[in-house]
Design a protein around this motif. Structure first.
Motif, PDB file in Angstrom:
ATOM      1  N   SER A  56      -3.890   3.205 -13.947  1.00  0.00           N
ATOM      2  CA  SER A  56      -3.104   4.100 -13.096  1.00  0.00           C
ATOM      3  C   SER A  56      -2.339   5.115 -13.937  1.00  0.00           C
ATOM      4  CB  SER A  56      -2.138   3.299 -12.208  1.00  0.00           C
ATOM      5  OG  SER A  56      -1.245   2.516 -12.980  1.00  0.00           O
ATOM      6  N   TYR A  57      -1.852   4.703 -15.111  1.00  0.00           N
ATOM      7  CA  TYR A  57      -1.171   5.643 -15.998  1.00  0.00           C
ATOM      8  C   TYR A  57      -2.125   6.739 -16.478  1.00  0.00           C
ATOM      9  CZ  TYR A  57       3.256   3.115 -16.450  1.00  0.00           C
ATOM     10  OH  TYR A  57       4.476   2.532 -16.200  1.00  0.00           O
ATOM     11  N   ASN A  58      -3.380   6.375 -16.727  1.00  0.00           N
ATOM     12  CA  ASN A  58      -4.376   7.349 -17.154  1.00  0.00           C
ATOM     13  C   ASN A  58      -4.562   8.428 -16.092  1.00  0.00           C
ATOM     14  OD1 ASN A  58      -6.830   8.362 -18.668  1.00  0.00           O
ATOM     15  ND2 ASN A  58      -7.830   7.629 -16.798  1.00  0.00           N
TER      16      ASN A  58
ATOM     17  N   ARG B 137       0.823  -1.202   0.000  1.00  0.00           N
ATOM     18  CA  ARG B 137       0.000   0.000   0.000  1.00  0.00           C
ATOM     19  C   ARG B 137       0.865   1.262   0.000  1.00  0.00           C
ATOM     20  NH1 ARG B 137      -5.263  -1.342   0.677  1.00  0.00           N
ATOM     21  NH2 ARG B 137      -5.864   0.808   1.089  1.00  0.00           N
ATOM     22  N   ASP B 138       2.049   1.156  -0.586  1.00  0.00           N
ATOM     23  CA  ASP B 138       2.898   2.340  -0.701  1.00  0.00           C
ATOM     24  C   ASP B 138       2.877   2.913  -2.113  1.00  0.00           C
ATOM     25  OD1 ASP B 138       4.356   0.416  -2.031  1.00  0.00           O
ATOM     26  OD2 ASP B 138       6.196   0.688  -0.876  1.00  0.00           O
ATOM     27  N   ASN B 139       2.091   2.302  -3.008  1.00  0.00           N
ATOM     28  CA  ASN B 139       1.905   2.793  -4.366  1.00  0.00           C
ATOM     29  C   ASN B 139       0.794   1.981  -5.018  1.00  0.00           C
ATOM     30  OD1 ASN B 139       2.315   4.163  -6.855  1.00  0.00           O
ATOM     31  ND2 ASN B 139       4.505   4.304  -6.444  1.00  0.00           N
ATOM     32  N   PHE B 140       0.568   2.233  -6.301  1.00  0.00           N
ATOM     33  CA  PHE B 140      -0.454   1.488  -7.036  1.00  0.00           C
ATOM     34  C   PHE B 140       0.202   0.486  -7.977  1.00  0.00           C
ATOM     35  CE2 PHE B 140      -2.536   5.521  -6.011  1.00  0.00           C
ATOM     36  CZ  PHE B 140      -3.720   5.064  -5.441  1.00  0.00           C
ATOM     37  N   GLU B 141      -0.521  -0.600  -8.240  1.00  0.00           N
ATOM     38  CA  GLU B 141      -0.051  -1.552  -9.246  1.00  0.00           C
ATOM     39  C   GLU B 141      -0.011  -0.842 -10.601  1.00  0.00           C
ATOM     40  OE1 GLU B 141      -2.570  -4.961  -9.134  1.00  0.00           O
ATOM     41  OE2 GLU B 141      -1.875  -5.620  -7.152  1.00  0.00           O
ATOM     42  N   VAL B 142       0.987  -1.194 -11.392  1.00  0.00           N
ATOM     43  CA  VAL B 142       1.183  -0.515 -12.676  1.00  0.00           C
ATOM     44  C   VAL B 142       0.257  -1.122 -13.725  1.00  0.00           C
ATOM     45  CG1 VAL B 142       2.837  -0.014 -14.509  1.00  0.00           C
ATOM     46  CG2 VAL B 142       3.580   0.012 -12.113  1.00  0.00           C
ATOM     47  N   ASN B 143      -0.626  -0.308 -14.263  1.00  0.00           N
ATOM     48  CA  ASN B 143      -1.462  -0.699 -15.403  1.00  0.00           C
ATOM     49  C   ASN B 143      -1.919   0.570 -16.114  1.00  0.00           C
ATOM     50  OD1 ASN B 143      -3.737   0.358 -13.973  1.00  0.00           O
ATOM     51  ND2 ASN B 143      -4.070  -1.628 -12.990  1.00  0.00           N
ATOM     52  N   HIS B 144      -2.642   0.419 -17.216  1.00  0.00           N
ATOM     53  CA  HIS B 144      -2.980   1.614 -17.992  1.00  0.00           C
ATOM     54  C   HIS B 144      -4.019   2.474 -17.287  1.00  0.00           C
ATOM     55  CE1 HIS B 144      -6.307  -0.969 -19.310  1.00  0.00           C
ATOM     56  NE2 HIS B 144      -6.904   0.100 -19.781  1.00  0.00           N
TER      57      HIS B 144
END
Length: 499
Positions: free
Chosen positions: A366-368, A357-364
């Motif tokens: 979260s990139y958006n 819970r120190d960041n978000f999983e990387v996917n499009h």
């Protein structure tokens, strides 16, 4: 030598037998001390579980739909123990062992609950001698107690000769007890940590540190001294608002640290949030995927870390993800994140917090979101720079006003060259006023500069000749300045100076 590899045929593929798979005891260490960067993080995990339990109680009608469920942390320094208690739905006795002994496999997965990996409740195993869970569901006459012997657990983990797997270790380290309840209608969940380990200033028993930390990351109320009504209404409008947990630590209420005015420790100054800007972010389908707010201030300097409000922060289910530097890399100049106050509440369930819970999983998805935050950070950087220019120009104007007032009050004769120099300084200061963003300040300084210019004009000058005559000066401008527009502007300024 060339190695020839035969092509793999799908018809030859075989499944791995379940009996071959071994879950090592080391997985316990990975999900406890190996999972979190700081020991104090365990309080976030337990408060998050409390918030989910309170939501469940609200859904079952055990508390009002708009009521803030209560949670508390009580520390006993003498015995080096602490208790975290909530008045959530509790766990029925028939499910207590299954839920509280399981590693992973949370029933919350796929729901709207904040936690869903089923490991947060075990985070305290690494930091005490004994970890005990006590719980009771409404209507039951039984209190279920599940106790982990953390000393035995750690001994088994350190024992290189112990060949048992994770199930064997748990069966040896865990005991269960059922006792009669005094109040059948009561519902609660308690975490007891006994003989708590010492870590850096004894942080796990430091109520001030715990309160400051949970005030920043936990799903608690805004401070009553903060004008938060527009923010709460904005969150309600988009379904991002949940009644906050009413948290008490050592008999003191815990609030989010934002306030309209916050004293800066060690100084006579206070940091002020003057206005709030509301934000919306679209998901990849065009729906609202996140909402948030920015707290605008004077942007005089970076915000002291001690205030606990520094940085653009993210929240899911009103629990903070990461720290105040989470979005630092979205700023072209990372330092401007330190000038920022605000939160982004993520609604899109496809933007998933990672295990720590120190960041978000990387996917499009979260990139958006990051792509839409970019213009916000650019705006903040512009405000920081504009504020700096505005502040410097205001200082220049005040300095000129002071110098002119001081010289006008002096009885010494004022020669034309000196008068011309002061007039030039006033005109330059007036030209800089357009870069002052505060309209009220700009008007005040304009009036003061006009007054200073009039006072200078009324002052009699000596009969000494000017250093350069106007005609000669205009001739020099015409001869040396090749840009026609610049030459005309300079000639105009020279004529004003000679008046």
């Amino acid at each position: 030598m060339t190695v020839k590899v035969a092509p793999i045929s799908k018809s030859n593929l075989q499944k791995v037998e379940a009996d071959v798979i071994r879950v090592s005891k080391d997985v316990i260490e990975l999900i406890t001390s190996g999972m979190y960067l700081s020991p104090v993080t365990i309080f976030r995990e337990y408060l998050q579980n409390s918030a989910d339990a309170i939501d469940s109680a609200r859904a079952q009608g055990l508390i009002g739909k708009d009521d803030s469920g209560r949670a508390s942390i009580v520390i006993d320094h003498a015995s080096r123990s602490l208790m975290i208690r909530d008045e959530g739905a509790g766990i029925p006795s028939s499910q207590a062992v299954q839920v509280l002994v399981a590693i992973g496999g949370s029933p919350k997965r796929g729901s709207t609950a904040r936690g869903f990996r089923g490991v947060g409740r075990l985070s305290g195993l690494a930091y005490c001698r004994e970890l005990e869970f006590r719980t009771k569901a409404a209507g039951e006459a039984v209190v279920s107690t599940v106790t982990w012997d953390c000393r035995l657990l750690r001994g088994r983990l350190a024992d290189g000769t112990f060949s048992g797997d994770v199930r064997r270790i748990i069966s040896e380290a865990v005991s269960v007890q059922y006792t009669s309840a005094e109040n059948v209608g009561e519902h609660f969940f308690e975490v007891h940590m006994r003989d708590v380990a010492r870590h850096r200033n004894d942080m796990l028993l430091n109520e001030q540190l715990i309160s400051r930390y949970l005030g920043q990351v936990g799903p608690v109320s805004f401070d009553p001294a903060f004008s938060s009504s527009p923010i709460n209404e904005h969150l309600k409008k988009h379904g991002a608002y949940v009644p906050p947990v009413s948290l008490i630590v050592q008999a003191e209420p815990v609030y989010r640290p934002y306030r309209d005015k916050i004293p800066v420790p060690g100084t006579p100054f206070a940091f002020s949030i003057d206005a709030v800007e509301l934000l919306e972010f679209a998901d990849v389908d065009g729906h609202v995927g996140a909402v948030g707010w920015l707290g605008h201030h004077e942007y005089v300097r970076s915000i002291p870390t001690a205030l606990g409000i520094r940085g653009l922060r993210a929240r899911v289910g009103d629990v903070q993800i990461g720290e105040g530097n989470l979005f630092e890399d979205v700023f072209r100049e990372t330092r401007f994140n330190g000038w920022t106050v605000g939160e982004i509440h993520v609604l899109d369930r496809r933007i998933v917090p990672n295990a720590r819970r120190d960041n978000f999983e990387v996917n499009h998805h979260s990139y958006n979101l990051l792509a839409q935050i970019g213009p916000i950070t650019a705006k903040i950087a512009h405000l920081c720079r504009s504020s700096s220019v505005s502040r410097n120009n205001a200082q220049i104007a005040r300095k000129v006003i002071t110098e002119v007032d001081h010289r006008v009050a002096d009885e010494r004769a004022l020669d034309p060259a000196e008068a011309s120099r002061y007039k030039s300084a006033i005109l330059r200061a007036q030209a800089k006023l357009k870069n002052i963003s505060d309209e009220s300040l700009r008007k005040d300084l304009t009036a003061e500069l006009d007054r200073a210019l009039n006072a200078l004009s009324e002052r009699k000058t000596s009969n000494s000749a000017s250093v350069v005559g106007l005609a000669e000066a205009l001739a020099l401008v015409s001869k040396t300045v090749t840009n026609r527009d610049q030459a005309q502007q300079l000639a105009t300024l020279l004529r004003q100076l000679s008046e």
